[in-house]
Design a protein around this motif. Sequence first.
Motif, PDB file in Angstrom:
ATOM      1  N   LEU A 203      61.894 -82.825  18.989  1.00  0.00           N
ATOM      2  CA  LEU A 203      60.570 -82.202  18.921  1.00  0.00           C
ATOM      3  C   LEU A 203      60.368 -81.253  20.093  1.00  0.00           C
ATOM      4  O   LEU A 203      60.713 -81.563  21.234  1.00  0.00           O
ATOM      5  N   GLY A 204      59.829 -80.100  19.804  1.00  0.00           N
ATOM      6  CA  GLY A 204      59.543 -79.120  20.840  1.00  0.00           C
ATOM      7  C   GLY A 204      58.407 -78.214  20.408  1.00  0.00           C
ATOM      8  O   GLY A 204      57.844 -78.358  19.322  1.00  0.00           O
ATOM      9  N   TRP A 205      58.072 -77.288  21.271  1.00  0.00           N
ATOM     10  CA  TRP A 205      56.984 -76.364  20.970  1.00  0.00           C
ATOM     11  C   TRP A 205      57.357 -75.519  19.759  1.00  0.00           C
ATOM     12  O   TRP A 205      58.526 -75.154  19.617  1.00  0.00           O
ATOM     13  N   PRO A 206      56.457 -75.203  18.825  1.00  0.00           N
ATOM     14  CA  PRO A 206      55.003 -75.353  18.934  1.00  0.00           C
ATOM     15  C   PRO A 206      54.437 -76.663  18.394  1.00  0.00           C
ATOM     16  O   PRO A 206      53.222 -76.871  18.475  1.00  0.00           O
ATOM     17  N   ILE A 207      55.260 -77.556  17.823  1.00  0.00           N
ATOM     18  CA  ILE A 207      54.684 -78.772  17.257  1.00  0.00           C
ATOM     19  C   ILE A 207      54.605 -79.909  18.273  1.00  0.00           C
ATOM     20  O   ILE A 207      54.045 -80.963  17.987  1.00  0.00           O
ATOM     21  N   TRP A 208      55.159 -79.718  19.465  1.00  0.00           N
ATOM     22  CA  TRP A 208      55.153 -80.782  20.467  1.00  0.00           C
ATOM     23  C   TRP A 208      55.151 -80.170  21.853  1.00  0.00           C
ATOM     24  O   TRP A 208      55.911 -79.251  22.134  1.00  0.00           O
ATOM     25  N   ASP A 209      54.245 -80.639  22.726  1.00  0.00           N
ATOM     26  CA  ASP A 209      54.181 -80.094  24.076  1.00  0.00           C
ATOM     27  C   ASP A 209      53.740 -81.191  25.043  1.00  0.00           C
ATOM     28  O   ASP A 209      53.306 -82.264  24.628  1.00  0.00           O
ATOM     29  N   ARG A 210      53.874 -80.886  26.314  1.00  0.00           N
ATOM     30  CA  ARG A 210      53.548 -81.857  27.375  1.00  0.00           C
ATOM     31  C   ARG A 210      52.039 -81.893  27.583  1.00  0.00           C
ATOM     32  O   ARG A 210      51.448 -80.933  28.080  1.00  0.00           O
ATOM     33  N   LEU A 211      51.408 -82.991  27.165  1.00  0.00           N
ATOM     34  CA  LEU A 211      49.976 -83.169  27.336  1.00  0.00           C
ATOM     35  C   LEU A 211      49.730 -84.398  28.213  1.00  0.00           C
ATOM     36  O   LEU A 211      50.653 -84.941  28.791  1.00  0.00           O
ATOM     37  N   ASN A 212      48.476 -84.821  28.311  1.00  0.00           N
ATOM     38  CA  ASN A 212      48.192 -86.107  28.949  1.00  0.00           C
ATOM     39  C   ASN A 212      47.788 -87.108  27.871  1.00  0.00           C
ATOM     40  O   ASN A 212      47.677 -86.773  26.689  1.00  0.00           O
ATOM     41  N   SER A 213      47.576 -88.352  28.275  1.00  0.00           N
ATOM     42  CA  SER A 213      47.335 -89.410  27.298  1.00  0.00           C
ATOM     43  C   SER A 213      46.098 -89.149  26.445  1.00  0.00           C
ATOM     44  O   SER A 213      46.084 -89.448  25.246  1.00  0.00           O
ATOM     45  N   SER A 214      45.074 -88.572  27.022  1.00  0.00           N
ATOM     46  CA  SER A 214      43.848 -88.306  26.269  1.00  0.00           C
ATOM     47  C   SER A 214      44.075 -87.266  25.170  1.00  0.00           C
ATOM     48  O   SER A 214      43.606 -87.415  24.044  1.00  0.00           O
ATOM     49  N   LEU A 215      44.812 -86.212  25.504  1.00  0.00           N
ATOM     50  CA  LEU A 215      45.058 -85.165  24.506  1.00  0.00           C
ATOM     51  C   LEU A 215      46.030 -85.629  23.425  1.00  0.00           C
ATOM     52  O   LEU A 215      45.921 -85.199  22.269  1.00  0.00           O
TER      53      LEU A 215
END
Length: 285
Positions: A203-215
Amino acid sequence: MNAYISGGGLTDLESILSSNGPQDVIDRLSTLDNLGEGNKTALRRFKVAEDIAEAAKIKAEVAKANQAAVTVRVAAAKKEADDARSEQQKEVDKLQAVQDKLQRDLASAKKVRITLEQKRQLAILEETRANEASKTKTQSKIWKGGGPTGVSRIRTTEEQRLKVVEFAKKQVLAGKPYIWGSEGPNAFDCSGLVYAAFKSVGLGWPIWDRLNSSLYYTYTKQIPIAEMQPGDLIFYSYKGTQSTIHHISIYAGNGMMWEARSTKTGLRYSNIYSVEGMMPYAGRV
C-alpha cells in the motif's frame, strides 16, 4: 538617733512604738522582705517573658515578610504556568486545525499528499493526546458511540492483513524501540508501526499515507469490535471522541494486539483491553 542624724522623720520609731513588741517588728520586716523578693522574682519572670515575646514578635515579622515574598513568587509562578498552558493550548489548537482540515479532505475522497511538516505536526498532536490520556482517570473500557463514520470501501485483502500482522510481530520480537514520529525501519511510534506494516504489503500513496491514529479512524472502514479480524486496527480515545484518539494498534486475534505502546514500554504484544478507552469500532484498511 537615725531621725536626729539624718534629719528624717520618726517613721521607724513609730513602727516600733505601734507594734506589739520586737517580735512583731521582726515579723513585719520579714514579710516586707519576702514581698520584695517576690516582686523581684516576678519582675525577672516578666522580663524573661517579655524577651521571649519580643523574640517571637521578631520571628513573626520575619515569617510574615517571608510569606509575603513567597506569595509574590507563587503568584509569579502561577502566572508563568498559566501563560505557558495558554501558549501550549494555542499550539495544540493549531495542530488540531491541521488534523481537522486533513480529516475533511480525506472524508471528501480527495487524494491528499501529507507533507513532512504535516506528518511532524500530526505526530506532535498524537503525543499531546497520549500525554492527556495518561492524566485522565475516567476512561471507559469501551466507549459507546453512534454509527461508523469512516470510508465505505476496503483497500486490502485478508491475505494482506495477515501479512500486516506478521510484519508487526517481527518488529515487536526484534525489540525495536518506540520513538515519537518514527515509522521504521529501526524504531516506531503507534501510528508509524501501522503505516509501515501496510506499506510492507504494497500500500502506498494515493490510497495510503502516513497519518496519526485519529486520522486513521476516518481513513478506514469501521467494523464493530465484535467482528474484528486479524489485521484490523484498534483505536483508543480518552474522551470517546475522534479528536481525543491517542493510540492505535493492530489486532492479532484472540483478544490480543501488536502495538507500539510508549517510550517506557516500547513495542509489545498485549491484551486489547490493556489500554483504556477503546473506541466502539475497529478500522479495516
